[in-house]
Design a protein around this motif. Structure first.
Motif, PDB file in Angstrom:
ATOM      1  N   ASN A  96       0.818  -1.212   0.000  1.00  0.00           N
ATOM      2  CA  ASN A  96       0.000   0.000   0.000  1.00  0.00           C
ATOM      3  C   ASN A  96       0.852   1.263   0.000  1.00  0.00           C
ATOM      4  O   ASN A  96       0.462   2.290  -0.563  1.00  0.00           O
ATOM      5  N   ASP A  97       2.026   1.192   0.649  1.00  0.00           N
ATOM      6  CA  ASP A  97       2.916   2.353   0.691  1.00  0.00           C
ATOM      7  C   ASP A  97       3.605   2.617  -0.640  1.00  0.00           C
ATOM      8  O   ASP A  97       4.005   3.745  -0.927  1.00  0.00           O
ATOM      9  N   THR A  98       3.759   1.581  -1.457  1.00  0.00           N
ATOM     10  CA  THR A  98       4.571   1.720  -2.671  1.00  0.00           C
ATOM     11  C   THR A  98       3.778   1.603  -3.967  1.00  0.00           C
ATOM     12  O   THR A  98       4.341   1.842  -5.035  1.00  0.00           O
ATOM     13  N   CYS A  99       2.503   1.220  -3.903  1.00  0.00           N
ATOM     14  CA  CYS A  99       1.699   1.046  -5.122  1.00  0.00           C
ATOM     15  C   CYS A  99       0.583   2.080  -5.163  1.00  0.00           C
ATOM     16  O   CYS A  99       0.073   2.500  -4.124  1.00  0.00           O
ATOM     17  N   LYS A 100       0.183   2.461  -6.362  1.00  0.00           N
ATOM     18  CA  LYS A 100      -0.895   3.414  -6.537  1.00  0.00           C
ATOM     19  C   LYS A 100      -2.250   2.749  -6.264  1.00  0.00           C
ATOM     20  O   LYS A 100      -2.424   1.561  -6.479  1.00  0.00           O
ATOM     21  N   GLY A 101      -3.209   3.574  -5.845  1.00  0.00           N
ATOM     22  CA  GLY A 101      -4.586   3.098  -5.723  1.00  0.00           C
ATOM     23  C   GLY A 101      -4.783   2.095  -4.600  1.00  0.00           C
ATOM     24  O   GLY A 101      -3.914   1.878  -3.750  1.00  0.00           O
ATOM     25  N   ASP A 102      -5.954   1.457  -4.630  1.00  0.00           N
ATOM     26  CA  ASP A 102      -6.351   0.500  -3.590  1.00  0.00           C
ATOM     27  C   ASP A 102      -6.418  -0.933  -4.109  1.00  0.00           C
ATOM     28  O   ASP A 102      -6.990  -1.802  -3.445  1.00  0.00           O
ATOM     29  N   THR A 103      -5.849  -1.188  -5.279  1.00  0.00           N
ATOM     30  CA  THR A 103      -5.996  -2.534  -5.856  1.00  0.00           C
ATOM     31  C   THR A 103      -5.332  -3.600  -4.998  1.00  0.00           C
ATOM     32  O   THR A 103      -5.805  -4.736  -4.942  1.00  0.00           O
ATOM     33  N   ALA A 104      -4.228  -3.252  -4.305  1.00  0.00           N
ATOM     34  CA  ALA A 104      -3.573  -4.238  -3.433  1.00  0.00           C
ATOM     35  C   ALA A 104      -4.502  -4.630  -2.289  1.00  0.00           C
ATOM     36  O   ALA A 104      -4.650  -5.822  -1.984  1.00  0.00           O
ATOM     37  N   SER A 105      -5.146  -3.659  -1.660  1.00  0.00           N
ATOM     38  CA  SER A 105      -6.058  -3.952  -0.549  1.00  0.00           C
ATOM     39  C   SER A 105      -7.273  -4.739  -1.018  1.00  0.00           C
ATOM     40  O   SER A 105      -7.736  -5.659  -0.332  1.00  0.00           O
ATOM     41  N   ILE A 106      -7.811  -4.375  -2.200  1.00  0.00           N
ATOM     42  CA  ILE A 106      -9.000  -5.055  -2.708  1.00  0.00           C
ATOM     43  C   ILE A 106      -8.702  -6.519  -3.019  1.00  0.00           C
ATOM     44  O   ILE A 106      -9.443  -7.423  -2.625  1.00  0.00           O
TER      45      ILE A 106
END
Length: 553
Positions: free
Chosen positions: A518-528
């Protein structure tokens, strides 16, 4: 100076706050350091905790267990609450594929660990312990331990194997993601790719030349087709008309249509001709199109509207305005009649100035109200999540029941409340900044206590004859499957890097690695994607750990 020393050595509530605060403060400070553009971010809190434990700093065990449980449950619940509104939409479109990738990671790691048994001469129970530690899955360890107890076998070395490999199991996923990003990721892979077609509305202008709809009302046309669209403006010559359900379309009428992006071709067939104008730019001045018709964004802050369908509030009939779009978080939704409104939605309405004033009052539009996070509902949700995590789930053929635990229960409850809360008129909204704050606070508390607890025995454990070998084997079990499957998934060019990171973190039940993503990637796709694959992945790993013991020992 004794009173200063007592702040670090004598167990008390103050000493606990001092040590945990310093671990988090130093960890987050180190997390800002980048080497060649790469930083471990919040993962440093875990390392500082290990260092503090190695320096013989400690806090009361019961308090440590409380803080660790509270931090993890708050993090995963707020994460589930954050992704909940869009969870089921992503599950319908990509959820099955995401879980299949997660399953591949799980199977690959399990097979790899089994293949290492004849090579390393590690017994199966100990290898299961290494697998549990390498995948940071304590519920799986509990299931394996119960299986050994059911067979009347000792389990002390299994737990020790998990303890030794757990720290590098936490870090190994981050190491794999750093390697993938450094050597395999292209700039295009860092751009966010939507997981759901509902994430973007599409606006286009069409001319009415289709004889099949000429002379029919907009309501009749909507019933003729199963396509979802909103007509927000209608031009008839130089006159601008605010369309309603009983508005009759004439030849050469020009209509401004809001629909889903994949509906452009059906809309062209329905109306007959598309105007070559780009209405999807971010800088469109909607109020400059015509002096008589305005567009306004209202924030839904009236609690009584939470969970109401758009068809039930009759905006056209009661206020003479059209609702064209609804923005929920960062997601743009088509304002179809069956859309349920949620507290905090930003609703775009189109109409005459005086009608918009009345409609704005109806929606509430009190931005100040939204600045106050709904803390009470968050703690209620955490309670419900922990209660859900303690419910035993009986699996046929297995001696012991499965429980979702302190990580699985709250994240599932968060998803349920975030997605389905409005249907029960439960206000689940919290501000974006408050949600981020609670997630980061919870994760930092969890990592500080996890590192402090792991650090006290870390060096002494790895100095055992088999300790170093166990650490190395566990690290390989963590990194190799994640690295291989991550690269393969990346080369399909179907997902952005953030989505792949979420799959890898969820399949490995690794919230700390998610914090790095989450700190290094754009948007919320990692959390989703993490929230999409985590529940099933955790369940499968628990079942696999118990089956390995029951079948092969």
């Amino acid at each position: 100076m004794n009173y200063i020393a007592s702040l670090f050595t004598i167990h008390s509530s103050i000493q606990t706050v001092v040590i945990v605060s310093l671990i988090i403060a130093f960890g987050l400070a180190l997390g800002k350091i980048k080497v060649k553009g790469i930083s471990l971010g919040i993962a440093w809190v875990f390392f500082v905790g290990i260092l503090a434990g190695e320096m013989k700093l400690s806090i009361d065990h019961n308090i440590l267990d409380y803080i660790e449980t509270f931090g993890l449950s708050m993090f995963v619940y707020c994460l589930g609450l954050h992704v909940g509104p869009n969870f089921f939409g992503s599950l319908k479109s990509e959820g099955m594929a995401l879980n299949l990738w997660s399953l591949v990671v799980i199977i690959a790691g399990t097979l790899f660990s089994l293949l290492l048994i004849p090579v390393t001469d590690v017994s199966l129970p100990n290898m299961v312990g290494l697998l549990c530690g390498a995948t940071t899955n304590t519920p799986a360890l509990g299931a394996a331990t119960q299986a050994l107890a059911h067979l009347g076998l000792p389990n002390s070395s299994l737990a020790l194997a998990t303890a030794v490999t757990y720290p590098l199991g936490v870090v190994g996923v981050i190491v794999a993601m750093v390697i993938i990003r450094k050597f395999f990721v292209k700039p295009a892979d860092l751009e966010v790719k939507s997981l759901s077609d509902d994430d973007h509305t599409y606006i286009a202008q069409f001319d009415v030349i289709n004889p099949a709809i000429v002379g029919k009302t907009i309501g009749d046309i909507a019933h003729m087709t199963n396509r979802k669209f909103i007509i927000s403006r209608l031009w008839r010559g130089k006159e601008v008309i605010l369309p309603k359900a009983d508005t009759v379309l004439h030849v050469n009428d020009s209509v401004l249509v809001v629909t889903n992006r994949n509906e452009e071709e059906p809309m062209l067939l329905l109306f007959g001709k598309k105007e070559d104008r780009n209405w999807n730019r971010n800088n469109v001045d909607w109020n400059a199109i015509d002096a008589n018709v305005e567009s306004r964004v209202c924030v839904l802050t009236r609690p009584g509207l939470n969970g109401k369908r758009l068809r039930d509030i009759h905006m056209r009939a009661a206020y003479g305005v059209n609702v064209s779009r609804v923005v929920r978080g960062d997601v743009k939704l088509l304002a179809s009649d069956d859309l349920r409104l949620q507290y905090g939605d930003r609703v775009t309405i189109v109409g005459k100035h005086e009608d918009l004033d009345n409609a704005e009052h109806f929606f509430g539009n009190s931005v100040k109200t939204l600045e106050e996070p709904n803390i009470g509902s968050i703690f209620l949700g955490i309670f419900l999540g922990l209660a859900l995590g303690t419910i035993p789930i009986a699996i046929p053929g297995m001696a012991s029941s499965l429980r979702l635990g302190i990580a699985g229960g709250p994240i599932i409850m968060g998803i349920i409340v975030g997605a389905l809360g409005p249907k029960t008129h439960m206000i689940s909204y919290t501000t974006r900044s408050a949600s981020l704050m609670l997630r980061k606070l919870g994760l930092a508390l969890y990592l500080a206590c996890l590192g402090l607890d792991s650090g006290k025995d870390f060096m002494s454990t790895i100095m055992r004859p088999e300790g170093v070998a166990w650490v190395g084997i566990g690290f390989l079990i963590t990194v190799i499957p994640v690295l291989i499957i991550g690269v393969i998934a990346l080369h399909t060019h179907k997902y952005d890097f953030g989505t792949i990171c979420g799959i890898l973190c969820g399949s490995m039940a690794n919230p700390m690695a998610l914090g790095y993503a989450n700190d290094t990637c754009k948007g919320d796709t990692a959390s989703i994607s993490y929230a999409t694959v985590y529940p099933l992945g955790m369940f499968i790993r628990v079942v696999i750990a118990q089956m390995l013991i029951m079948i092969f020992v």
